[in-house]
Motif scaffolding. Structure first.
Motif: not given
Length: 322
Positions: A32-33, A190-198, A212-220
């Motif tokens: 959805p992103h 994936y969500a942790v690395y986003e929060r660390l600044g990626a 990939l679909t699983e990742i997109r359910r938690v992070s954009r």
């Protein structure tokens, strides 16, 4: 964002005509992103190791009409002179291409024996304070010369550079790209690395479409993925999945790597001919992927050239006093 119509499946129409069952596309799998500009995908040419290789990529991309959003280098800031970095920045700026350089010391190149064991030890992580500080030095030097995208292969380095960005020690528009050699393999990491600044995260090229679909359910957060990966990353060739990679992984950078080719890191003049030849071929591989997307009716939705903003992402709170 409204999900676009699914692209035509490779061989789907021909198989249907002879009664061969074709798997149905599940609309719920679509990401959805999108990028802030509304695009769902961008392009990247990796392993562009210096000004000469960059000149080859720019010439070949113009000849083959391959749009390029980002060019990345893998040997590191430390392998380039100030003049070389400045020249690369100027060349990319003239063409509205983002330049991304790798930061600092890595465990695979220092004196630690762990990375040479069968288990791989700590991999590319920065071992000890001095290696961390070397990555910071590389980041500050590159930013001072106009580089606004930095490649990172260590979660501690990533968090440190993010704190420096938040504190104004690095330009606010600097973006951090997580290396394929560190890439997360599940939604939580994936969500942790986003929060660390990626700001974009390279995932391993052996992740399934369902992953990939699983990742997109938690992070954009934007995703980077080799459509064709180097041999030391598996040598996977997923050209026929490119349309589905976009549909499931958006916003995504399609990286045009090269398999069946010896590694070139850290680059030096002894590897010149090979490096220039592979730079040229990476652009050609990109043309092949773009042609395939066009045949499948999936070439729409590309970000405009010059786009580099990742959008609003979630971060861990930066400690007060940083």
């Amino acid at each position: 964002m409204t999900a676009p119509s699914p692209p035509r499946r490779p061989g789907g129409e021909a198989l249907a005509r002879i009664g061969h069952p074709v798997p149905a596309v599940d609309p719920a799998d679509a990401s959805p992103h999108a990028f802030p500009d509304g695009g769902t995908w961008r392009t990247e040419i990796p392993s562009v190791e210096g000004p000469e290789a960059l000149a080859v990529v720019l010439k070949e991309s113009a000849r083959l009409e391959v749009p390029v959003h980002r060019i990345s280098q893998g040997s590191g800031v430390w392998m380039l002179t100030d003049d070389e970095i400045t020249g690369m920045v100027e060349s990319c700026t003239e063409r509205s291409i983002e330049l991304c350089l790798f930061t600092g010391p890595r465990g695979t190149w220092d004196i630690g024996a762990g990375t040479r064991t069968e288990s791989g030890g700590a991999g590319l992580r920065a071992r000890g304070h001095d290696a961390l500080a070397g990555c910071v030095e590389d980041a500050l030097r590159a930013a001072g010369l106009g580089v606004r995208c930095l490649l990172v292969a260590d979660e501690g380095v990533l968090w440190t550079l993010h704190r420096l960005r938040a504190a104004g020690r690095l330009p606010a528009d600097t973006t951090f790209k997580l290396s394929a050699l560190t890439g997360p393999v599940n939604p939580a990491s994936y969500a942790v690395y986003e929060r660390l600044g990626a700001d974009s995260l390279n995932v391993p090229s052996d992740l399934t479409l369902d992953h990939l679909t699983e990742i997109r359910r938690v992070s954009r957060a934007p995703m980077d993925m080799y459509v064709e990966s180097p041999d030391d990353l598996g040598g996977h060739i997923r050209m026929y999945e490119a349309a589905e990679l976009i549909r499931r992984g958006a916003p995504i950078y399609l990286k045009f790597g090269l398999s069946r080719s010896p590694g070139i890191y850290p680059y030096g003049a002894q590897l010149r001919e090979h490096t220039l030849a592979t730079a040229r071929e990476r652009v050609r591989r990109g043309r092949l992927v773009l042609d395939l997307l066009a045949r499948l009716g999936a070439d729409g939705g590309m970000s405009p050239l010059g786009a580099r903003v990742p959008g609003d992402l979630r971060r861990f709170p930066v400690p007060e006093g940083d």
